[in-house]
Design a protein around this motif. Structure first.
Motif, PDB file in Angstrom:
ATOM      1  N   ILE A  41       0.955  -1.316   0.112  1.00 35.55           N
ATOM      2  CA  ILE A  41      -0.083  -0.060  -0.145  1.00 35.55           C
ATOM      3  C   ILE A  41       0.966   1.296  -0.094  1.00 35.55           C
ATOM      4  O   ILE A  41       2.074   1.281   0.312  1.00 35.55           O
ATOM      5  N   CYS A  42       0.279   2.279  -0.274  1.00 36.27           N
ATOM      6  CA  CYS A  42       1.125   3.495  -0.502  1.00 36.27           C
ATOM      7  C   CYS A  42       0.418   4.284   0.862  1.00 36.27           C
ATOM      8  O   CYS A  42      -1.029   4.710   0.949  1.00 36.27           O
ATOM      9  N   PHE A  43       1.196   4.724   1.819  1.00 39.44           N
ATOM     10  CA  PHE A  43       0.670   5.339   3.068  1.00 39.44           C
ATOM     11  C   PHE A  43       1.152   6.666   3.283  1.00 39.44           C
ATOM     12  O   PHE A  43       2.237   7.085   3.045  1.00 39.44           O
ATOM     13  N   ARG A  44       0.233   7.759   3.290  1.00 42.49           N
ATOM     14  CA  ARG A  44       0.703   8.950   3.387  1.00 42.49           C
ATOM     15  C   ARG A  44       0.641   9.447   4.872  1.00 42.49           C
ATOM     16  O   ARG A  44      -0.444   9.249   5.734  1.00 42.49           O
ATOM     17  N   VAL A  45       1.728  10.160   5.456  1.00 43.57           N
ATOM     18  CA  VAL A  45       1.802  10.885   6.566  1.00 43.57           C
ATOM     19  C   VAL A  45       1.485  12.370   6.326  1.00 43.57           C
ATOM     20  O   VAL A  45       2.328  12.966   5.659  1.00 43.57           O
ATOM     21  N   GLU A  46       0.474  13.017   6.936  1.00 46.66           N
ATOM     22  CA  GLU A  46       0.243  14.183   6.815  1.00 46.66           C
ATOM     23  C   GLU A  46       1.087  14.865   7.591  1.00 46.66           C
ATOM     24  O   GLU A  46       1.926  14.826   8.571  1.00 46.66           O
ATOM     25  N   LYS A  47       1.260  16.288   7.136  1.00 52.58           N
ATOM     26  CA  LYS A  47       2.195  17.248   7.957  1.00 52.58           C
ATOM     27  C   LYS A  47       1.768  17.684   9.244  1.00 52.58           C
ATOM     28  O   LYS A  47       0.560  17.657   9.456  1.00 52.58           O
ATOM     29  N   GLY A  48       2.642  17.429  10.439  1.00 53.99           N
ATOM     30  CA  GLY A  48       2.115  17.523  11.558  1.00 53.99           C
ATOM     31  C   GLY A  48       1.510  16.502  12.323  1.00 53.99           C
ATOM     32  O   GLY A  48       0.929  16.590  13.403  1.00 53.99           O
ATOM     33  N   ALA A  49       1.164  15.354  11.478  1.00 54.21           N
ATOM     34  CA  ALA A  49       0.388  14.168  11.947  1.00 54.21           C
ATOM     35  C   ALA A  49       0.981  13.797  13.537  1.00 54.21           C
ATOM     36  O   ALA A  49       2.231  13.623  13.315  1.00 54.21           O
ATOM     37  N   SER A  50       0.300  13.443  14.418  1.00 55.12           N
ATOM     38  CA  SER A  50       0.844  12.689  15.536  1.00 55.12           C
ATOM     39  C   SER A  50       0.737  11.206  15.380  1.00 55.12           C
ATOM     40  O   SER A  50       0.215  10.724  14.490  1.00 55.12           O
ATOM     41  N   LEU A  51       1.673  10.677  16.397  1.00 56.89           N
ATOM     42  CA  LEU A  51       1.885   9.095  16.297  1.00 56.89           C
ATOM     43  C   LEU A  51       0.593   8.464  16.409  1.00 56.89           C
ATOM     44  O   LEU A  51       0.372   7.660  15.825  1.00 56.89           O
ATOM     45  N   SER A  52      -0.227   9.014  17.355  1.00 54.64           N
ATOM     46  CA  SER A  52      -1.511   8.584  17.504  1.00 54.64           C
ATOM     47  C   SER A  52      -2.435   8.219  16.300  1.00 54.64           C
ATOM     48  O   SER A  52      -3.296   7.397  15.756  1.00 54.64           O
ATOM     49  N   ALA A  53      -2.446   9.532  15.422  1.00 53.61           N
ATOM     50  CA  ALA A  53      -3.205   9.742  14.280  1.00 53.61           C
ATOM     51  C   ALA A  53      -2.645   8.682  13.150  1.00 53.61           C
ATOM     52  O   ALA A  53      -3.344   7.930  12.373  1.00 53.61           O
ATOM     53  N   GLY A  82       9.824  11.070  15.486  1.00 50.49           N
ATOM     54  CA  GLY A  82      10.445  11.224  14.090  1.00 50.49           C
ATOM     55  C   GLY A  82       9.914  10.935  12.887  1.00 50.49           C
ATOM     56  O   GLY A  82      10.329  10.584  11.942  1.00 50.49           O
ATOM     57  N   LEU A  83       8.570  11.004  12.898  1.00 54.66           N
ATOM     58  CA  LEU A  83       7.771  10.770  11.738  1.00 54.66           C
ATOM     59  C   LEU A  83       7.811  11.675  10.597  1.00 54.66           C
ATOM     60  O   LEU A  83       8.169  12.918  10.931  1.00 54.66           O
ATOM     61  N   LYS A  84       8.054  11.251   9.439  1.00 55.14           N
ATOM     62  CA  LYS A  84       8.281  12.110   8.341  1.00 55.14           C
ATOM     63  C   LYS A  84       7.084  12.353   7.482  1.00 55.14           C
ATOM     64  O   LYS A  84       6.703  11.398   7.095  1.00 55.14           O
ATOM     65  N   PHE A  85       7.023  13.791   6.908  1.00 58.17           N
ATOM     66  CA  PHE A  85       5.839  13.992   6.240  1.00 58.17           C
ATOM     67  C   PHE A  85       6.022  13.375   4.872  1.00 58.17           C
ATOM     68  O   PHE A  85       7.243  13.307   4.469  1.00 58.17           O
ATOM     69  N   GLY A  86       5.278  12.800   4.047  1.00 58.67           N
ATOM     70  CA  GLY A  86       5.307  12.171   2.912  1.00 58.67           C
ATOM     71  C   GLY A  86       4.657  10.696   2.623  1.00 58.67           C
ATOM     72  O   GLY A  86       3.577  10.510   3.369  1.00 58.67           O
ATOM     73  N   SER A  87       4.878  10.461   1.419  1.00 57.34           N
ATOM     74  CA  SER A  87       3.986   8.985   1.238  1.00 57.34           C
ATOM     75  C   SER A  87       5.063   7.963   1.030  1.00 57.34           C
ATOM     76  O   SER A  87       5.977   8.216   0.298  1.00 57.34           O
ATOM     77  N   ASP A 102      10.075   2.552   7.703  1.00 56.29           N
ATOM     78  CA  ASP A 102       9.550   3.344   6.575  1.00 56.29           C
ATOM     79  C   ASP A 102       9.437   4.740   6.599  1.00 56.29           C
ATOM     80  O   ASP A 102       9.577   5.636   5.916  1.00 56.29           O
ATOM     81  N   LEU A 103       8.755   4.993   7.820  1.00 51.70           N
ATOM     82  CA  LEU A 103       7.945   6.451   8.041  1.00 51.70           C
ATOM     83  C   LEU A 103       8.783   7.188   8.717  1.00 51.70           C
ATOM     84  O   LEU A 103       8.771   8.601   8.628  1.00 51.70           O
ATOM     85  N   THR A 104      10.071   6.986   9.102  1.00 54.34           N
ATOM     86  CA  THR A 104      10.948   7.849   9.972  1.00 54.34           C
ATOM     87  C   THR A 104      12.357   8.081   9.492  1.00 54.34           C
ATOM     88  O   THR A 104      13.128   8.792   9.622  1.00 54.34           O
ATOM     89  N   ALA A 105      12.662   7.072   8.343  1.00 52.63           N
ATOM     90  CA  ALA A 105      14.306   6.738   8.161  1.00 52.63           C
ATOM     91  C   ALA A 105      14.859   7.933   7.250  1.00 52.63           C
ATOM     92  O   ALA A 105      15.722   8.663   7.704  1.00 52.63           O
ATOM     93  N   SER A 106      14.100   8.272   6.177  1.00 54.79           N
ATOM     94  CA  SER A 106      14.827   9.396   5.261  1.00 54.79           C
ATOM     95  C   SER A 106      13.920  10.617   5.101  1.00 54.79           C
ATOM     96  O   SER A 106      14.601  11.735   4.865  1.00 54.79           O
ATOM     97  N   GLY A 107      12.740  10.408   5.234  1.00 51.87           N
ATOM     98  CA  GLY A 107      11.856  11.589   4.819  1.00 51.87           C
ATOM     99  C   GLY A 107      11.560  12.021   3.350  1.00 51.87           C
ATOM    100  O   GLY A 107      11.019  12.834   2.845  1.00 51.87           O
ATOM    101  N   GLN A 108      12.250  11.034   2.651  1.00 49.13           N
ATOM    102  CA  GLN A 108      11.751  11.084   1.122  1.00 49.13           C
ATOM    103  C   GLN A 108      10.728  10.225   0.609  1.00 49.13           C
ATOM    104  O   GLN A 108      10.970   8.701   0.853  1.00 49.13           O
ATOM    105  N   SER A 109       9.756  10.688   0.157  1.00 44.25           N
ATOM    106  CA  SER A 109       8.559   9.838  -0.293  1.00 44.25           C
ATOM    107  C   SER A 109       9.073   8.458  -1.232  1.00 44.25           C
ATOM    108  O   SER A 109       9.750   8.696  -2.208  1.00 44.25           O
ATOM    109  N   THR A 110       8.622   7.597  -0.784  1.00 44.30           N
ATOM    110  CA  THR A 110       8.732   6.389  -1.809  1.00 44.30           C
ATOM    111  C   THR A 110       7.539   5.789  -2.617  1.00 44.30           C
ATOM    112  O   THR A 110       7.708   4.903  -3.409  1.00 44.30           O
ATOM    113  N   CYS A 111       6.557   6.453  -2.658  1.00 46.29           N
ATOM    114  CA  CYS A 111       5.536   6.253  -3.342  1.00 46.29           C
ATOM    115  C   CYS A 111       4.544   7.313  -3.706  1.00 46.29           C
ATOM    116  O   CYS A 111       5.027   8.675  -3.201  1.00 46.29           O
ATOM    117  N   GLY A 112       3.253   7.309  -4.204  1.00 47.82           N
ATOM    118  CA  GLY A 112       2.603   8.640  -4.483  1.00 47.82           C
ATOM    119  C   GLY A 112       2.740   9.137  -5.795  1.00 47.82           C
ATOM    120  O   GLY A 112       2.849   8.362  -6.634  1.00 47.82           O
TER     121      GLY A 112
END
Length: 392
Positions: A41-53, A82-87, A102-112
């Motif tokens: 799947i392609c999962f998107r982390v919104e800007k400023g999203a909390s760990l809970s969300a 350390g969550l990074k915004f992106g897909s 995947d969500l914290t390593a580089s901050g560079q989107s890998t899909c989307g």
């Protein structure tokens, strides 16, 4: 009585410890073991999203089995903040620990979504494409030419999204004027270009950019890459070449680039022109004549006239001796390599062979036979051109 109470309390405490240990072991297994995803799947982390969300979103999309365990593991590992915004592409069976990486390593989107601004010899186009997680391949959403077409709404809807990636791709054989004119239409770039870079100075390649990047800075990057390629290949050149400077090799590479689109042929094409120079022959190549007419500002769009083949210009290699004064396009690495490491042949001529490539010949008689075959192919196709064969 007190002894009985103490014994019962101790038993209860032991039971609690055993249960806790079991829960802890289960939690560790859930966190580090294979996840529930059966397809990527392609999962998107919104800007400023909390760990809970984010954890709830992952659970809702079936990427993790339990949002609470994911949050506990994230906090315990120290990566929860350390969550990074992106897909991000999450593969099938990914553990919670792998998902967190995947969500914290580089901050560079890998899909989307990705917008690729492609600058070609005949036109420039914009392609909006999206990664299909199931196949890990990009699927084209929309394509348009910004010079002649209105911007599609699908592009407008997503081009401003903060996690969309942008890319500028230069085709081999484009001229510097074409590059600059095309970049002016790249709405996601900023800044003015004061002068057109020297012909041949830009490296055809794919460049990752960001919205708001400066056009001149991008051109400087292209020029630096071409300079590095030329320097490396010049240092590794074979002996006996008819060039005194890397710039002369770049001129030859640009001619090779415009003469063939078949990568495997480039060393042979280079050998033809080098053999001609060695024998004091003129290069007699149509692309240089065309450049003398257009100055690299667009394509000619028709066949050459006999009067143009006879007209003297600095680029008419039917009239002048040796190389033209500058490159006639921006050659790719393979063409530069061919010019500096050509095939060793006796070829002096080549002409189209009907397959997209060329037939080579060492003598004029052989060449005339190849030309006759090509003219027969043209006649069969109904595409014979006035003014003779567009070949060498």
């Amino acid at each position: 009585m007190w002894r009985s109470v103490a014994s019962n309390a101790l038993t209860l405490f032991i039971v609690i410890l055993v249960v806790a240990a079991g829960v802890l072991a289960w939690g560790r297994q859930e966190y580090s073991g294979p996840g529930p995803l059966t397809e990527a799947i392609c999962f998107r982390v919104e800007k400023g999203a909390s760990l809970s969300a984010v954890s709830r979103g992952l659970e809702a999309q079936g990427a993790i089995s339990d949002a609470r365990i994911f949050r506990i593991g994230a906090d315990y590992s120290g990566k929860g903040s350390g969550l990074k915004f992106g897909s991000y592409l999450i593969g099938p069976g990914s553990s919670m620990a792998e998902v967190l990486d995947d969500l914290t390593a580089s901050g560079q989107s890998t899909c989307g979504r990705e917008i690729n601004f492609r600058i070609g010899v005949n036109a420039a186009d914009v392609i909006l494409r999206e990664l299909d997680p199931a196949t890990n391949r990009y699927v084209e959403v929309v394509k348009f030419d910004p010079a002649v077409e209105a911007v599609p709404q699908a592009y407008v809807d997503v081009s401003g999204e903060p996690d969309v990636r942008f890319r500028v791709t230069l085709a081999e054989g484009v001229t510097s004027w074409q590059v600059v004119e095309a970049l002016k239409r790249a709405e996601f770039l900023t800044g003015e270009v004061k002068t057109v870079p020297p012909e041949g100075a830009l490296a055809p390649d794919s460049y990752e950019v960001a919205r708001g990047d400066d056009r001149q800075a991008l051109l400087d990057q292209m020029a630096a890459r071409q300079a590095a390629i030329l320097a490396d290949l010049w240092a590794a050149r074979v002996d006996g070449l008819p060039y005194d400077t890397p710039e002369e090799a770049l001129i030859m590479a640009s001619i090779v680039e415009k003469e063939t689109g078949v990568p495997e042929e480039r060393p042979q094409v280079a050998s033809v022109f080098i053999n001609r120079l060695a024998q004091g022959m003129r290069l007699q190549t149509d692309p240089t004549v065309i450049y003398g007419i257009t100055n690299g500002q667009g394509v000619l769009g028709r066949g050459l006239r006999q009067s143009e083949l006879r007209r003297e210009t600095p680029y008419n290699t039917y009239v002048i001796d040796g190389l033209p004064p500058t490159p006639i396009a921006n050659p790719g690495k393979l063409s530069i390599e061919a010019a500096l490491n050509p095939a060793v042949t006796e070829y002096l001529f080549f002409v189209a062979d009907g397959s997209g490539g060329h037939a080579f010949a060492a003598t004029l008689d052989e060449h005339n036979e190849n030309v006759a075959r090509w003219r027969a192919i043209e006649a069969e196709r109904g595409q014979a051109e006035e003014g003779g064969v567009q070949g060498n």
